[in-house]
Scaffold this motif. Sequence first.
Motif, mmCIF file in Angstrom:
data_model
loop_
_atom_site.group_PDB
_atom_site.id
_atom_site.type_symbol
_atom_site.label_atom_id
_atom_site.label_comp_id
_atom_site.label_asym_id
_atom_site.label_seq_id
_atom_site.Cartn_x
_atom_site.Cartn_y
_atom_site.Cartn_z
ATOM 1 N N VAL A 101 -29.924 29.288 4.885
ATOM 2 C CA VAL A 101 -28.688 30.251 5.133
ATOM 3 C C VAL A 101 -28.683 30.381 6.720
ATOM 4 N N ASP A 102 -27.318 30.767 6.987
ATOM 5 C CA ASP A 102 -27.287 31.203 8.306
ATOM 6 C C ASP A 102 -27.621 32.839 8.860
ATOM 7 N N VAL A 103 -27.468 33.523 7.825
ATOM 8 C CA VAL A 103 -27.592 34.827 8.016
ATOM 9 C C VAL A 103 -28.394 35.597 6.652
ATOM 10 N N LEU A 104 -29.197 36.282 6.931
ATOM 11 C CA LEU A 104 -29.912 37.049 5.654
ATOM 12 C C LEU A 104 -29.293 38.496 5.754
ATOM 13 N N LEU A 105 -28.686 39.097 4.566
ATOM 14 C CA LEU A 105 -28.045 40.424 4.399
ATOM 15 C C LEU A 105 -29.209 41.065 3.406
ATOM 16 N N ILE A 106 -29.928 41.926 3.805
ATOM 17 C CA ILE A 106 -30.901 42.313 2.982
ATOM 18 C C ILE A 106 -30.921 43.987 2.776
ATOM 19 N N GLY A 107 -30.905 44.144 1.524
ATOM 20 C CA GLY A 107 -31.024 45.543 1.002
ATOM 21 C C GLY A 107 -32.374 45.590 0.297
ATOM 22 N N ALA A 108 -33.298 46.021 1.173
ATOM 23 C CA ALA A 108 -34.842 46.033 0.566
ATOM 24 C C ALA A 108 -35.346 46.876 -0.298
ATOM 25 N N ILE A 109 -36.029 46.580 -1.137
ATOM 26 C CA ILE A 109 -36.595 47.565 -2.265
ATOM 27 C C ILE A 109 -37.605 48.136 -1.410
ATOM 28 N N ASP A 110 -38.516 47.576 -0.860
ATOM 29 C CA ASP A 110 -39.425 48.268 0.410
ATOM 30 C C ASP A 110 -39.450 47.341 1.666
ATOM 31 N N GLY A 111 -38.769 48.061 2.636
ATOM 32 C CA GLY A 111 -38.192 47.437 3.713
ATOM 33 C C GLY A 111 -39.639 47.110 4.738
ATOM 34 N N GLN A 117 -41.569 36.888 5.453
ATOM 35 C CA GLN A 117 -40.329 36.283 5.009
ATOM 36 C C GLN A 117 -39.489 36.414 6.417
ATOM 37 N N LEU A 118 -39.505 37.641 6.875
ATOM 38 C CA LEU A 118 -38.691 37.622 8.234
ATOM 39 C C LEU A 118 -39.122 36.704 9.438
ATOM 40 N N ASP A 119 -40.577 36.749 9.378
ATOM 41 C CA ASP A 119 -41.199 35.975 10.392
ATOM 42 C C ASP A 119 -40.692 34.551 10.201
ATOM 43 N N GLN A 120 -40.639 33.977 8.897
ATOM 44 C CA GLN A 120 -40.251 32.704 8.463
ATOM 45 C C GLN A 120 -38.651 32.544 9.047
ATOM 46 N N ALA A 121 -37.871 33.597 8.654
ATOM 47 C CA ALA A 121 -36.376 33.648 8.962
ATOM 48 C C ALA A 121 -36.114 33.482 10.315
ATOM 49 N N ARG A 122 -36.961 34.243 11.183
ATOM 50 C CA ARG A 122 -36.751 34.222 12.618
ATOM 51 C C ARG A 122 -37.249 32.764 13.331
ATOM 52 N N ALA A 123 -38.093 32.353 12.563
ATOM 53 C CA ALA A 123 -38.749 31.039 13.252
ATOM 54 C C ALA A 123 -37.748 29.843 12.798
ATOM 55 N N ALA A 124 -36.638 30.162 11.835
ATOM 56 C CA ALA A 124 -35.895 28.991 11.435
ATOM 57 C C ALA A 124 -34.343 29.427 11.955
ATOM 58 N N GLY A 125 -34.425 30.262 13.024
ATOM 59 C CA GLY A 125 -33.154 30.878 13.597
ATOM 60 C C GLY A 125 -32.221 31.348 12.679
ATOM 61 N N ILE A 126 -32.813 31.978 11.577
ATOM 62 C CA ILE A 126 -31.638 32.853 10.578
ATOM 63 C C ILE A 126 -31.347 34.274 11.412
ATOM 64 N N LYS A 127 -30.224 34.704 11.296
ATOM 65 C CA LYS A 127 -30.043 36.018 11.874
ATOM 66 C C LYS A 127 -30.120 37.040 10.573
ATOM 67 N N ILE A 128 -30.687 38.254 10.974
ATOM 68 C CA ILE A 128 -31.148 39.051 9.872
ATOM 69 C C ILE A 128 -30.518 40.501 10.104
ATOM 70 N N VAL A 129 -29.825 40.910 9.007
ATOM 71 C CA VAL A 129 -29.214 42.106 8.960
ATOM 72 C C VAL A 129 -29.711 42.925 7.854
ATOM 73 N N ALA A 130 -30.143 44.269 8.189
ATOM 74 C CA ALA A 130 -30.756 45.267 7.036
ATOM 75 C C ALA A 130 -29.311 45.822 6.449
ATOM 76 N N TYR A 131 -29.217 45.977 5.220
ATOM 77 C CA TYR A 131 -28.262 46.603 4.524
ATOM 78 C C TYR A 131 -28.509 47.442 3.876
ATOM 79 N N ASP A 132 -28.072 48.786 4.131
ATOM 80 C CA ASP A 132 -28.115 50.005 3.706
ATOM 81 C C ASP A 132 -29.589 50.600 3.968
#
Length: 374
Positions: A101-111, A117-132
Amino acid sequence: MFSIRKAAAMGAIAAVALGATACGARDTSGGTDSSSTAAGSDKQVSIGIAMPQKTSQNWVEAEKLFIQKCEEINANCDIQFANGGVSEQQNQIGAMITKGVDVLLIGAIDGSQLGSQLDQARAAGIKIVAYDRLLTNTKNIDYYIAYDNFHVGELQGQALLDGLGKEKGSGPYKIEVFGGSPDDSNSLKFFNGAMSVLQPKIDDGTLVVGSGQSEYSQAATQGWDPKNAQTRMDSLLASTYPGTEAPDGVLSPNDTLARAILTSIGDKRERPVVTGQDSEDESVTLVAKGEQYSTIFKDTRYLVEQSVKLAEQLAKGEEPNLGDVKLDDKQYESMEGNPVKSYLLSPVIVTKDNAAEVYKDDELRAKLVADATK
């Protein structure tokens, strides 16, 4: 545009294997998958939308709205709810990363539990948005988008004071306070916002916490579970309010817990002033009737619309621009020394006095108010 179709789980897996583009929404508690396939573009925006358990109405509404908005922008959206808990959400996000995916939009159970997972996403160049709900214990977050949670608490605290003045005569007033789940990063914001209004009145004697349980650690409700709130209210009544006595008011952080608190108090004790949040259908009716004093309207339609807009802009490499939505870079930190750029939407307090006006553009809630006030 997308066409909506029902797909069995194996069909969805096969579609991924074949590289199909889809906007899927999955209820992992045993519901069916639905997906939408775009016609044409090989360079579709791809958004992974990881949501928590469906513990309140706003999460259920969000699913349908995400599907709609993804269709409108012709995006490839993978929407999943982790009704099985944190480990399931970790696995879901991991699969989205693998999918590319290009972007992860995450409404976390426990942020605080998504660091790997966020380390992996950053290494893959994926943008990360915390939702709510804010993501914590990480530097790997690009934006946070939510309603202004501290201000939600301020509105709840002020509503409690206003309601006590209107319904309970002159003080001092006896109150009890409840908080949300400690694994939800918003809960302490709600509580602190409310206590910023209430604590001065506790200090000057206008308010008295009957049980003495005024700390967040004492007031928190694990899992936002209404059973836990009702059990605690039962205990407070037994220990502090003999016979038919009841507190004059109760700070409740959301509507689900507010109704549990009112259930505990029942109809043999005087009804207290009780706050809430989320404008859930049942509580909209109770507020319109004056049985629950207040709720908060955080229009999920607007939050989803702005979140998808933000994700699309990030996926296209554009500088985000959400118009009049407030951008704050000081209030929130994902960890000490790591401020997060936060788009904060404005919540609205609702009582029976303004419910018709607040919900006039929301067909369902407007009807609930009209029906309750006939």
